[in-house]
Write a protein that holds these residues in place. Sequence first.
Motif, short mmCIF file in Angstrom:
data_model
loop_
_atom_site.label_atom_id
_atom_site.label_comp_id
_atom_site.label_asym_id
_atom_site.label_seq_id
_atom_site.Cartn_x
_atom_site.Cartn_y
_atom_site.Cartn_z
N PRO A 1 0.83 -1.21 0.00
CA PRO A 1 0.00 0.00 0.00
C PRO A 1 0.86 1.26 0.00
N VAL A 2 0.40 2.28 -0.72
CA VAL A 2 1.07 3.57 -0.74
C VAL A 2 0.77 4.26 0.58
N GLY A 3 1.78 4.81 1.23
CA GLY A 3 1.63 5.41 2.55
C GLY A 3 0.83 6.71 2.55
N GLY A 4 0.48 7.15 3.73
CA GLY A 4 -0.29 8.38 3.89
C GLY A 4 -1.77 8.13 3.63
N ASN A 5 -2.41 9.11 3.08
CA ASN A 5 -3.83 9.01 2.76
C ASN A 5 -4.01 9.37 1.28
N PRO A 6 -3.58 8.47 0.35
CA PRO A 6 -3.52 8.84 -1.05
C PRO A 6 -4.86 8.80 -1.80
N MET A 7 -5.87 8.15 -1.23
CA MET A 7 -7.13 7.97 -1.95
C MET A 7 -8.14 9.08 -1.62
N ILE A 8 -8.97 9.39 -2.61
CA ILE A 8 -10.08 10.32 -2.47
C ILE A 8 -11.36 9.52 -2.70
N GLY A 9 -12.39 9.80 -1.93
CA GLY A 9 -13.69 9.17 -2.15
C GLY A 9 -13.92 7.97 -1.27
N THR A 10 -14.95 7.22 -1.61
CA THR A 10 -15.38 6.05 -0.85
C THR A 10 -14.58 4.84 -1.32
N THR A 11 -13.76 4.28 -0.44
CA THR A 11 -12.86 3.19 -0.82
C THR A 11 -13.42 1.81 -0.47
N THR A 12 -14.59 1.75 0.14
CA THR A 12 -15.24 0.48 0.42
C THR A 12 -16.69 0.57 -0.02
N THR A 13 -17.14 -0.45 -0.73
CA THR A 13 -18.52 -0.49 -1.20
C THR A 13 -19.06 -1.90 -1.04
N ARG B 1 -22.03 -7.84 -8.57
CA ARG B 1 -21.17 -6.71 -8.97
C ARG B 1 -21.01 -5.74 -7.82
N THR B 2 -19.95 -4.98 -7.91
CA THR B 2 -19.79 -3.83 -7.03
C THR B 2 -19.28 -2.68 -7.89
N ARG B 3 -19.73 -1.49 -7.58
CA ARG B 3 -19.38 -0.31 -8.38
C ARG B 3 -18.88 0.79 -7.44
N PHE B 4 -17.71 1.34 -7.77
CA PHE B 4 -17.18 2.50 -7.06
C PHE B 4 -17.60 3.73 -7.86
N THR B 5 -17.98 4.80 -7.15
CA THR B 5 -18.54 5.96 -7.86
C THR B 5 -17.77 7.26 -7.69
N ASP B 6 -16.88 7.34 -6.71
CA ASP B 6 -16.20 8.62 -6.46
C ASP B 6 -14.73 8.47 -6.08
N LEU B 7 -14.08 7.43 -6.60
CA LEU B 7 -12.66 7.21 -6.27
C LEU B 7 -11.75 8.18 -6.99
N GLY B 8 -10.67 8.50 -6.37
CA GLY B 8 -9.62 9.32 -6.98
C GLY B 8 -8.34 9.14 -6.19
N VAL B 9 -7.25 9.65 -6.75
CA VAL B 9 -5.94 9.58 -6.10
C VAL B 9 -5.41 11.00 -5.99
N ARG B 10 -5.02 11.40 -4.78
CA ARG B 10 -4.52 12.76 -4.58
C ARG B 10 -3.01 12.86 -4.69
N LEU B 11 -2.31 11.74 -4.71
CA LEU B 11 -0.85 11.72 -4.68
C LEU B 11 -0.29 11.49 -6.08
N ALA B 12 0.31 12.53 -6.68
CA ALA B 12 0.90 12.39 -8.01
C ALA B 12 2.07 11.42 -7.96
#
Length: 156
Positions: A37-49, A55-66
């Motif tokens: 796992p990448v350290g810190g808090n790199p994800m944006i949005g809901t990371t568990t669904t 099926r499962t669908r993620f709707t608002d994921l993003g990554v804040r760490l370039a």
Amino acid sequence: SQQPVLTFELKARGLALPDFGGVNVSCTLVDATSGDPVGGNPMIGTTTTEAGGGRTRFTDLGVRLAGSNYKLRFDTPGATSVFGPTFAVTPGPPNLLQTLVSVEAAPKAGADFARQPSALVVDAGGNNVTVAVEVTARLIGGGGAAALAGNTAVRA
């Protein structure tokens, strides 16, 4: 942006499991080489669904760490992790300035600052912005005829 959708299948037969549901699926940003796992808090949005209907669908994921060499890892209890393809994230548009060096507490009038100010231009995730932007210094307060002299606007 495109969001991940996972379909659960019987491993040996490739058949969808339409009644599979009620199980949480989590998404983690990992290093593509090590799988760690990448350290810190790199994800944006809901990371568990929750999965439903196979099926499962993620709707608002993003990554804040370039950075580069990332993968998304999807986990659910009792199942083997699934990895997405390797990808890179570039910095977003300029969002704010972070002061790196401040002027000394008591500069001398009519002389260059002994310690010249500097700032870092970053995006909303705190990543260094790689596009050129103009940064202008202004004097706030001081009263009377106080004014900055010298080059007060630079390209960062």
